[in-house]
Design an enzyme around this catalytic site. Structure first.
Site, PDB file in Angstrom:
ATOM      1  N   HIS A 145      -2.474  -5.335   8.295  1.00  0.00           N
ATOM      2  CA  HIS A 145      -1.407  -4.341   8.087  1.00  0.00           C
ATOM      3  C   HIS A 145      -1.089  -3.673   9.425  1.00  0.00           C
ATOM      4  O   HIS A 145      -1.101  -2.458   9.555  1.00  0.00           O
ATOM      5  CB  HIS A 145      -1.817  -3.337   7.024  1.00  0.00           C
ATOM      6  CG  HIS A 145      -1.877  -3.948   5.656  1.00  0.00           C
ATOM      7  ND1 HIS A 145      -0.795  -3.955   4.807  1.00  0.00           N
ATOM      8  CD2 HIS A 145      -2.869  -4.615   5.027  1.00  0.00           C
ATOM      9  CE1 HIS A 145      -1.137  -4.586   3.684  1.00  0.00           C
ATOM     10  NE2 HIS A 145      -2.388  -5.006   3.802  1.00  0.00           N
ATOM     11  N   ASP A 185      -1.459 -19.733  -1.849  1.00  0.00           N
ATOM     12  CA  ASP A 185      -0.813 -19.746  -3.169  1.00  0.00           C
ATOM     13  C   ASP A 185       0.601 -20.304  -3.119  1.00  0.00           C
ATOM     14  O   ASP A 185       1.287 -20.354  -4.140  1.00  0.00           O
ATOM     15  CB  ASP A 185      -0.801 -18.335  -3.776  1.00  0.00           C
ATOM     16  CG  ASP A 185      -0.016 -17.328  -2.946  1.00  0.00           C
ATOM     17  OD1 ASP A 185       0.403 -17.677  -1.823  1.00  0.00           O
ATOM     18  OD2 ASP A 185       0.161 -16.190  -3.420  1.00  0.00           O
ATOM     19  N   HIS A 234       0.833  -1.196   0.000  1.00  0.00           N
ATOM     20  CA  HIS A 234       0.000   0.000   0.000  1.00  0.00           C
ATOM     21  C   HIS A 234       0.873   1.254   0.000  1.00  0.00           C
ATOM     22  O   HIS A 234       1.946   1.288   0.602  1.00  0.00           O
ATOM     23  CB  HIS A 234      -0.931   0.005   1.210  1.00  0.00           C
ATOM     24  CG  HIS A 234      -1.995  -1.044   1.140  1.00  0.00           C
ATOM     25  ND1 HIS A 234      -3.334  -0.752   1.065  1.00  0.00           N
ATOM     26  CD2 HIS A 234      -1.909  -2.401   1.123  1.00  0.00           C
ATOM     27  CE1 HIS A 234      -4.019  -1.881   1.012  1.00  0.00           C
ATOM     28  NE2 HIS A 234      -3.172  -2.889   1.040  1.00  0.00           N
ATOM     29  N   HIS A 240      -5.718 -11.491   5.516  1.00  0.00           N
ATOM     30  CA  HIS A 240      -4.610 -12.300   4.959  1.00  0.00           C
ATOM     31  C   HIS A 240      -3.600 -12.699   6.037  1.00  0.00           C
ATOM     32  O   HIS A 240      -2.497 -12.195   6.128  1.00  0.00           O
ATOM     33  CB  HIS A 240      -3.943 -11.654   3.748  1.00  0.00           C
ATOM     34  CG  HIS A 240      -3.575 -10.209   3.832  1.00  0.00           C
ATOM     35  ND1 HIS A 240      -2.922  -9.640   4.909  1.00  0.00           N
ATOM     36  CD2 HIS A 240      -3.736  -9.211   2.936  1.00  0.00           C
ATOM     37  CE1 HIS A 240      -2.708  -8.365   4.678  1.00  0.00           C
ATOM     38  NE2 HIS A 240      -3.200  -8.079   3.487  1.00  0.00           N
ATOM     39  N   ALA A 261       1.799  -9.059   6.368  1.00  0.00           N
ATOM     40  CA  ALA A 261       1.702  -7.653   6.779  1.00  0.00           C
ATOM     41  C   ALA A 261       1.132  -7.528   8.188  1.00  0.00           C
ATOM     42  O   ALA A 261       0.233  -6.738   8.457  1.00  0.00           O
ATOM     43  CB  ALA A 261       0.857  -6.858   5.784  1.00  0.00           C
ATOM     44  N   ASP A 318      -7.062 -12.763  -2.795  1.00  0.00           N
ATOM     45  CA  ASP A 318      -6.302 -11.508  -2.774  1.00  0.00           C
ATOM     46  C   ASP A 318      -5.687 -11.255  -4.145  1.00  0.00           C
ATOM     47  O   ASP A 318      -4.591 -10.680  -4.262  1.00  0.00           O
ATOM     48  CB  ASP A 318      -5.224 -11.525  -1.684  1.00  0.00           C
ATOM     49  CG  ASP A 318      -4.666 -10.140  -1.376  1.00  0.00           C
ATOM     50  OD1 ASP A 318      -5.387  -9.143  -1.615  1.00  0.00           O
ATOM     51  OD2 ASP A 318      -3.519 -10.042  -0.921  1.00  0.00           O
TER      52      ASP A 318
END
Length: 388
Positions: A194, A248, A141, A215, A219, A273
């Site tokens: 985050h 993934d 970000h 996620h 982060a 994501d």
């Protein structure tokens, strides 16, 4: 139109059942019956022994098909990305915004509100990821947009986003508890992400109303023996706290997926994501922030991961084949659990009477995609070009 799906193994959201057929009428499931009770039907679809499973639900998806939600607040932009994910079996999703201006958040809320009027659009709300983050955990970000929440911004987000924003991700250590409570009381679920928060700060945030972690592992403050961080807090969190995880093979090790699943079974669900699927984009720029595609990953100029390059179909296959989570549980993680978090499990996540006729047809042995049905209609799948 009435249709009958037969000669398949049905995952109904709880377990696999055989010798059954699914009868749909329009965009709903009319009934599930024993195949011996099929009389008088004309539109019979023989699935030739394949798996029939609930449509995938993705609660964190950034773009697809060359379109990126944050970049353009338009219905056409959304349709391009939505269709790319629909072609991989995602029949319901939350378009996700990366950290951006308040004006853009408001503009995107208006687009999503319009799309939600059509229950067959697949858009079930908006995920606003940021901009109230800890700069130390900004990930991909832009620092140009990361900022502290103010009373004015939170009030405007509630005014424009109530009923539309279904997840707002923020760092609990940089957002005032009163703001978290304001959002939750307005019906906007808050997720921790985050964040560099301590275990204690995270647990206090769960008490304040945060019910999700974004996620997992990425982060956020990591688990160590003396400082469990946000990861440890999630693994030790109350039963009402859910978590999304990117499976993934890049964002976290498959063993880490298994560990999280053992700790939070029933509350851990898959998210893609995805930055782009269908037509991978080599590089793109958003608000002067550059992202590159390299070795199957989207990266910033500084090497941070910038979303994924996988679809929910890839995620399901990886979860089963690589993380070794049994298939019924993997399918719950792709549909039922996100539906439960959203509070829409009376319409989504199951193959039962009265539920939406959103299905994915998979090869029994490989889990390769055969067909997708959205609202009872077969999806015309474009050429598949996965970035994985």
């Amino acid at each position: 139109m009435t249709q009958v799906f037969t000669n398949c193994s049905i995952f109904n959201g709880e377990n696999f059942v055989g010798n059954r057929a699914v009868v749909t009428e329009g965009n709903r499931i009319k009934k599930v019956v024993h195949k011996s009770n099929l009389f008088g039907y004309e539109n019979i679809i023989d699935l030739k022994g394949a798996l029939l499973v609930p449509g995938f639900i993705d609660l964190q998806v950034n773009g697809g098909g060359g379109a990126f939600y944050t970049q353009e607040a338009s219905i056409e932009n959304y349709k391009v990305s939505n269709k790319a994910h629909l072609d991989f079996g995602t029949t319901a999703l939350l378009p996700t915004l990366v950290s951006t201006s308040l004006d853009n958040i408001i503009a995107q809320c208006k687009i999503v509100k319009e799309m939600m009027k059509d229950s067959d659009s697949g858009v079930i709300g908006l995920h606003v990821e940021g901009p109230y983050f800890n700069p130390e955990r900004k990930g991909a970000h832009s620092l140009d947009f990361i900022r502290e929440a103010t009373d004015y911004e939170i009030e405007k987000i509630i005014e424009e986003g109530a009923g539309v924003i279904k997840i707002l991700t923020c760092a609990p250590e940089v957002v005032k508890e009163k703001h978290i409570k304001m959002l939750v009381e307005a019906g906007i679920p808050v997720s921790a992400g985050h964040s560099n928060c301590t275990y204690e700060q995270a647990m206090k945030a769960f008490d304040a109303g945060i019910t999700k972690v974004t996620h997992l592992y990425n982060a956020q403050s990591q688990f160590t023996s003396r400082a469990p961080g946000l990861v440890g807090a999630f693994l030790d969190s109350p039963d009402n706290v859910y978590g999304g995880i990117i499976v993934d093979g890049v964002h976290c090790n498959y063993a880490s997926v298994r560990i999280a699943h053992r700790a939070k079974k029933g509350k851990l669900f898959l998210v893609s994501d995805a930055s782009f699927v269908k037509h991978p984009v080599d590089n793109f720029e958003i608000d002067e922030f550059k992202i590159f595609f390299k070795d199957g990953m989207y990266l910033t100029e500084t090497g941070n991961l910038a979303g994924s390059a996988v679809s929910m179909l890839d995620s399901v296959q990886n979860c089963f084949k690589e993380a070794n989570i049994e298939l019924a549980e993997t399918l719950k993680m792709s549909s039922r659990y996100p539906a439960e978090f959203m509070g829409i499990d009376d319409e989504y996540g199951y193959i039962k009477k009265g539920y939406r006729a959103d299905f994915v047809v998979l090869e029994r042995d490989t889990l390769n995609l055969i067909d997708v049905y959205k609202s009872g209609e077969k999806v015309e799948i474009d050429e598949i070009v996965s970035a994985q």
